[in-house]
Write a protein that holds these residues in place. Structure first.
Motif, PDB file in Angstrom:
ATOM      1  N   GLU A 139      10.969  15.650  37.539  1.00 19.34           N
ATOM      2  CA  GLU A 139      10.858  15.835  36.093  1.00 19.34           C
ATOM      3  C   GLU A 139      11.731  14.846  35.332  1.00 19.34           C
ATOM      4  O   GLU A 139      11.340  14.329  34.282  1.00 19.34           O
ATOM      5  CB  GLU A 139      11.239  17.272  35.721  1.00 19.34           C
ATOM      6  CG  GLU A 139      11.331  17.558  34.231  1.00 19.34           C
ATOM      7  CD  GLU A 139       9.995  17.842  33.579  1.00 19.34           C
ATOM      8  OE1 GLU A 139       8.976  17.854  34.301  1.00 19.34           O
ATOM      9  OE2 GLU A 139       9.960  18.046  32.347  1.00 19.34           O
ATOM     10  N   ASP A 275      11.732  26.841  29.539  1.00 20.29           N
ATOM     11  CA  ASP A 275      10.892  26.033  28.660  1.00 20.29           C
ATOM     12  C   ASP A 275       9.450  26.154  29.130  1.00 20.29           C
ATOM     13  O   ASP A 275       9.106  25.630  30.197  1.00 20.29           O
ATOM     14  CB  ASP A 275      11.362  24.579  28.713  1.00 20.29           C
ATOM     15  CG  ASP A 275      10.583  23.659  27.779  1.00 20.29           C
ATOM     16  OD1 ASP A 275       9.355  23.803  27.679  1.00 20.29           O
ATOM     17  OD2 ASP A 275      11.210  22.773  27.173  1.00 20.29           O
ATOM     18  N   PRO A 276       8.579  26.838  28.393  1.00 26.41           N
ATOM     19  CA  PRO A 276       7.216  27.091  28.885  1.00 26.41           C
ATOM     20  C   PRO A 276       6.457  25.836  29.288  1.00 26.41           C
ATOM     21  O   PRO A 276       5.739  25.841  30.303  1.00 26.41           O
ATOM     22  CB  PRO A 276       6.545  27.798  27.696  1.00 26.41           C
ATOM     23  CG  PRO A 276       7.666  28.445  26.962  1.00 26.41           C
ATOM     24  CD  PRO A 276       8.824  27.506  27.097  1.00 26.41           C
ATOM     25  N   GLU A 277       6.596  24.759  28.550  1.00 23.45           N
ATOM     26  CA  GLU A 277       5.850  23.544  28.885  1.00 23.45           C
ATOM     27  C   GLU A 277       6.404  22.894  30.145  1.00 23.45           C
ATOM     28  O   GLU A 277       5.642  22.447  31.017  1.00 23.45           O
ATOM     29  CB  GLU A 277       5.893  22.555  27.714  1.00 23.45           C
ATOM     30  CG  GLU A 277       5.175  21.238  27.978  1.00 23.45           C
ATOM     31  CD  GLU A 277       3.717  21.393  28.378  1.00 23.45           C
ATOM     32  OE1 GLU A 277       3.192  20.470  29.052  1.00 23.45           O
ATOM     33  OE2 GLU A 277       3.088  22.415  28.035  1.00 23.45           O
ATOM     34  N   ARG A 278       7.708  22.832  30.276  1.00 26.79           N
ATOM     35  CA  ARG A 278       8.296  22.257  31.488  1.00 26.79           C
ATOM     36  C   ARG A 278       7.996  23.132  32.705  1.00 26.79           C
ATOM     37  O   ARG A 278       7.750  22.618  33.802  1.00 26.79           O
ATOM     38  CB  ARG A 278       9.805  22.079  31.319  1.00 26.79           C
ATOM     39  CG  ARG A 278      10.197  21.102  30.223  1.00 26.79           C
ATOM     40  CD  ARG A 278      11.700  20.916  30.132  1.00 26.79           C
ATOM     41  NE  ARG A 278      12.198  20.074  31.210  1.00 26.79           N
ATOM     42  CZ  ARG A 278      13.491  19.821  31.413  1.00 26.79           C
ATOM     43  NH1 ARG A 278      14.419  20.371  30.621  1.00 26.79           N
ATOM     44  NH2 ARG A 278      13.882  19.033  32.402  1.00 26.79           N
ATOM     45  N   ARG A 280       5.303  24.977  33.051  1.00 28.09           N
ATOM     46  CA  ARG A 280       3.892  24.751  33.377  1.00 28.09           C
ATOM     47  C   ARG A 280       3.739  23.506  34.250  1.00 28.09           C
ATOM     48  O   ARG A 280       3.015  23.515  35.242  1.00 28.09           O
ATOM     49  CB  ARG A 280       3.079  24.587  32.084  1.00 28.09           C
ATOM     50  CG  ARG A 280       1.582  24.407  32.315  1.00 28.09           C
ATOM     51  CD  ARG A 280       0.873  23.934  31.066  1.00 28.09           C
ATOM     52  NE  ARG A 280       1.320  22.602  30.654  1.00 28.09           N
ATOM     53  CZ  ARG A 280       0.904  21.468  31.243  1.00 28.09           C
ATOM     54  NH1 ARG A 280       0.063  21.513  32.273  1.00 28.09           N
ATOM     55  NH2 ARG A 280       1.349  20.301  30.814  1.00 28.09           N
ATOM     56  N   ARG A 281       4.454  22.436  33.908  1.00 27.91           N
ATOM     57  CA  ARG A 281       4.380  21.217  34.708  1.00 27.91           C
ATOM     58  C   ARG A 281       4.955  21.447  36.105  1.00 27.91           C
ATOM     59  O   ARG A 281       4.415  20.943  37.104  1.00 27.91           O
ATOM     60  CB  ARG A 281       5.128  20.083  34.013  1.00 27.91           C
ATOM     61  CG  ARG A 281       4.472  19.598  32.734  1.00 27.91           C
ATOM     62  CD  ARG A 281       4.992  18.228  32.325  1.00 27.91           C
ATOM     63  NE  ARG A 281       6.416  18.209  32.044  1.00 27.91           N
ATOM     64  CZ  ARG A 281       6.940  18.390  30.825  1.00 27.91           C
ATOM     65  NH1 ARG A 281       6.147  18.635  29.783  1.00 27.91           N
ATOM     66  NH2 ARG A 281       8.256  18.336  30.651  1.00 27.91           N
TER      67      ARG A 281
END
Length: 335
Positions: A139, A275-278, A280-281
């Motif tokens: 990441e 962090d929902p977006e992180r 998800r990744r």
């Protein structure tokens, strides 16, 4: 009634007690899970002993990881349904929720779908280790194909995950271990080289392995004064990432007087899971690796839920290579 591991005071494994408790309907934003397997982590030992970064609220449960199936969903939960196969990621505080039980209620934000071909033991061994390593290696963008990566305490579940993720990226993982007994197992796990720190000069061996260049990133859960030695093996412009504090002594800014061309900092997986977006990744990255076979969690040993104190004692002895998983047997007539 459900069975839940709780403790009422700080201490050793003996404070853990398996109790019958009522588990009601999940509240808004929560799900209730029938647990089939639980992944153990060193963070849970530290929490039980009062050495973690927050304290228990008694009676306290504990546990960050599990795998099972959804039994019920609370109001506002629309990405999960009863019967879904799921895994739990560390995205909550243990003094609010825990996974050590046969039926547990958790925040829906910490529950992710589990592919049908991933068994519960494997799923329970994945998320703490692989998200921790993913955040620091993938990441962040700090590790590139061809880079050397130093992974200390490499026989831990996070260390083994980091070896696999480094390989997946195309980087070259160098593992460290204190004793020679784990050398071959780390090589078998994918390490390009293994440095036995009780017997070998770490900076000298790093220079030898990397042709004098040094490593692009050192990934370390130990901290303490040893970071001075680690820094000597990091290439100019490289990075030291500290993700734990196994050594309780103060951690200096490494080689500060010489102003080295390296960055150093701390990191936890909560930077990803909060962090929902992180997150998800991260879930997409790890599930892709599981599907392709690049990621295969190493399970050292399994215990039954009734033997949770013995499982904690085994983890505290530091002899394992990989993950310790607790399995849950259900009596379908009563559960």
């Amino acid at each position: 009634m459900a069975k839940l591991v709780q403790f009422d005071r700080l201490g050793g494994p003996e404070v853990l007690t398996l109790r019958d408790v009522e588990v009601g309907a999940p509240g808004a934003g929560e799900v209730r899970i029938r647990v089939d397997a639980i992944g153990l982590n060193r963070a849970e030992i530290m929490y039980r002993e009062g050495a973690y970064f927050y304290q228990p609220a008694f009676p306290s449960t504990l546990g960050y990881e599990a795998a099972g199936a959804v039994e019920a969903v609370g109001e506002g939960v629309d990405h999960l349904a009863e019967g879904d196969l799921v895994a739990v990621v560390p995205a909550f505080l243990q003094n609010e929720y825990g996974t050590y039980g046969d039926h547990v209620t958790l925040p829906a934000s910490a529950v992710v779908p589990r592919p049908a071909n991933v068994d519960p033991t494997t799923a329970a061994a994945v998320w703490m280790a692989y998200i921790t390593a993913y955040g620091a290696l993938a990441e962040s963008g700090r590790v590139r194909p061809g880079d050397h990566v130093l992974i200390t305490a490499a026989s831990s579940s996070v260390g083994l995950a980091a070896i696999q993720i480094a390989r997946h990226i195309g980087a070259i993982p160098i593992a460290t271990t204190r004793g020679a007994s784990k050398r071959q197992r780390l090589l078998d796990a994918g390490a390009a080289d293994v440095i036995v720190t009780d017997d070998e000069d770490l900076p000298a061996r790093i220079k030898e392995i990397t042709g004098g260049e040094g490593v692009r990133l050192a990934f370390d859960p130990i901290a303490g004064p040893g970071v001075e030695t680690l820094a000597q093996g990091i290439a100019p412009g490289g990075h030291l990432v500290i993700y734990g504090a196994l050594d309780p002594r103060p951690t200096p800014l490494p080689n500060a007087q010489s102003f080295p061309a390296l960055t150093s900092g701390t990191y936890t997986l909560f930077e990803i899971t909060s962090d929902p977006e992180r997150l998800r990744r991260a879930v997409a990255f790890v599930n892709a690796g599981l599907a392709s076979g690049s990621f295969t969690p190493v399970v050292d040993r399994t215990f039954d839920l009734a033997d949770i104190a013995e499982a904690h004692a085994y983890m505290a002895a530091n002899g394992q290579v990989g993950k310790i998983v607790v399995t849950v047997t259900h009596d379908d007539a009563t559960s």
